[in-house]
Write an enzyme that holds these catalytic residues in place. Structure first.
Site, PDB file in Angstrom:
ATOM      1  N   HIS A   1       0.832  -1.212   0.000  1.00 14.63           N
ATOM      2  CA  HIS A   1       0.000   0.000   0.000  1.00 14.63           C
ATOM      3  C   HIS A   1       0.862   1.255   0.000  1.00 14.63           C
ATOM      4  O   HIS A   1       1.874   1.340   0.708  1.00 14.63           O
ATOM      5  CB  HIS A   1      -0.904   0.008   1.239  1.00 14.63           C
ATOM      6  N   SER A   2       0.496   2.240  -0.824  1.00 13.00           N
ATOM      7  CA  SER A   2       1.084   3.579  -0.820  1.00 13.00           C
ATOM      8  C   SER A   2       2.613   3.544  -0.912  1.00 13.00           C
ATOM      9  O   SER A   2       3.158   3.074  -1.891  1.00 13.00           O
ATOM     10  CB  SER A   2       0.596   4.340   0.408  1.00 13.00           C
ATOM     11  N   TYR A   3       3.328   4.022   0.131  1.00 12.94           N
ATOM     12  CA  TYR A   3       4.787   4.045   0.068  1.00 12.94           C
ATOM     13  C   TYR A   3       5.379   2.643   0.023  1.00 12.94           C
ATOM     14  O   TYR A   3       6.538   2.466  -0.396  1.00 12.94           O
ATOM     15  CB  TYR A   3       5.368   4.822   1.250  1.00 12.94           C
TER      16      TYR A   3
ATOM     17  N   ASP B   1       2.620   8.834   4.932  1.00 16.87           N
ATOM     18  CA  ASP B   1       1.245   8.855   4.468  1.00 16.87           C
ATOM     19  C   ASP B   1       0.476   9.631   5.511  1.00 16.87           C
ATOM     20  O   ASP B   1       0.269   9.155   6.620  1.00 16.87           O
ATOM     21  CB  ASP B   1       0.653   7.436   4.391  1.00 16.87           C
TER      22      ASP B   1
END
Length: 405
Positions: A203-205, A390
């Site tokens: 997820h994300s980073y 985030d």
């Protein structure tokens, strides 16, 4: 000015004492995994002192730490994962971090690796905000762990944000950044395992760390990693070291479920602004919710990738069981154009763009994605270790986030 600074200093040094258990906070999780007040049965209330924002925020963070320990315990007791300390050759009194893995990690043929984004989240979590304001299933990685175990996977749950010790001053050897943590997990555990079929969910980073890991171990990735499922990943081919071979890998074996508006239902192809990774809608416009909202599609994608990995040379072609073309035309055109370029010109283009840091791009991209949530923002989950974060705006949340599915 002197008195002002003195007052500010006094305010910063203000300390509060909070309970050590959820019950002492007056809360507990009901049968649906929702956090509720033990007496009133009401959802979590962030604002308990109307004129003391600092107290409300610190209370929230203290409760978040209690919940983090609860998630650790659930992974150990409910899904039978082991907590493994790093570095594994730590000297006496040397700072350590840890991650979680299955008992059969070295012998299982299948392996799933779970990587969360940056910020306040820790191993086993997608979003602390969702755990507190929605439910355990949407905010934790527990549903992914259970599915993996039910389908014959061993599991590694990464813990990439726990990088410092001794009051956040000392970097932990081999784990001083999310990227270094993932490198350690790969070289010390994954590379030495017998897993032939590997799936990564990030997820994300976590997508940034995954891309760097793939580039550093591309030969091993090509042999063993059959599926990379990303959720609102903030990776950047232009800003990270990448190659034509890495681009080909992502086009064939990766997919990114990105946040999108209501006009783009789950699995709808999205224009990813020339990113080489096939991108589809996560079925939600909320960054933090993308992992949960796309969960069933991710499981289907992994199964398709695994079942077709020996037969297909291009696994991103339209599946017979799906009406979704995961590669928008714009991305195909860009990929074809890139293949025609000489190696020297491609390398020069990447080198010229390398001056901008990934951290800067990640933060601005995440800010843009979360700008739609300003109306519900009340406080922040931030990474006290100073890593690219985030930024999670903690709120009471929507009335029913599950309606987005």
């Amino acid at each position: 000015m002197g008195n002002y600074l003195k007052n500010m200093s006094a305010k910063k040094s203000k300390e509060y004492t909070f309970p050590d258990t959820l019950e002492e906070f007056g809360y507990g999780f009901n049968d649906a995994g929702q956090l509720r007040h033990l007496e009133t049965k009401e959802p979590f209330q962030f604002q308990v002192r109307e004129d003391d924002l600092e107290y409300n925020q610190k209370r929230y963070e203290a409760m978040g730490e209690v919940i983090t320990d609860m998630v650790y315990s659930m992974m150990e007791k409910d899904t039978r994962l082991q907590r493994i300390s790093l570095p594994k050759d730590a000297k006496e009194n040397e700072p350590q971090t840890f991650f979680f893995m299955s008992n059969d990690i070295m012998t299982a043929r299948r392996l799933m690796i779970l990587i969360h984004g940056s910020g306040a989240v820790r191993a086993g979590q997608w979003a602390r905000k969702l755990i507190i304001n929605d439910c355990l299933d949407s905010g934790t990685q527990l549903p992914f762990i259970r599915w993996a175990q039910e389908h014959g996977f061993s599991v590694i749950v990464a813990n990439p944000n726990l990088n410092r010790a001794n009051g956040e001053r000392t970097l932990i050897r081999g784990n001083s950044s999310p990227e270094e943590h993932m490198e350690t997990l790969w070289t010390e555990y994954v590379a030495k395992s017998q897993a032939k079929d590997i799936a990564i969910v990030a997820h994300s980073y976590g997508g940034v760390s995954t891309m760097e890991l793939a580039e550093n171990h591309l030969e091993d990735f090509n042999k063993r990693v059959k599926a990379v499922a990303l959720t609102d990943s903030v990776h950047k081919f232009a800003h990270q070291k990448s190659s034509e071979q890495l681009i080909n890998f992502y086009q064939q074996r990766a997919r990114n479920w990105a946040s999108a508006g209501s006009q783009d239902p789950l699995d709808s192809p999205l224009d990813s602004r020339m990113d080489f990774c096939p991108t589809v809608s996560a079925g939600t416009d909320r960054h933090d919710y993308t992992s949960y909202s796309s969960m069933t599609s991710i499981f289907k994608f992994i199964e398709e990738q695994f079942s077709g990995s020996k037969k297909k040379t291009d696994s991103v072609n339209k599946s017979k069981s799906s009406s979704v073309d995961p590669v928008p035309k714009a991305e195909k055109d860009k990929a074809n154009e890139n293949v025609k370029k000489s190696t020297d010109s491609a390398a020069a283009a990447l080198e010229s763009s390398a001056g901008e840091t990934t951290e800067k791009e990640d933060t601005s991209n995440t800010q843009e994605m979360l700008s739609q949530q300003d109306t519900e923002a009340m406080s922040q989950d931030t990474n006290s270790q100073g890593a690219t974060s985030d930024i999670e705006m903690d709120s009471q949340g929507p009335t029913s986030p599950k309606s987005e599915l």
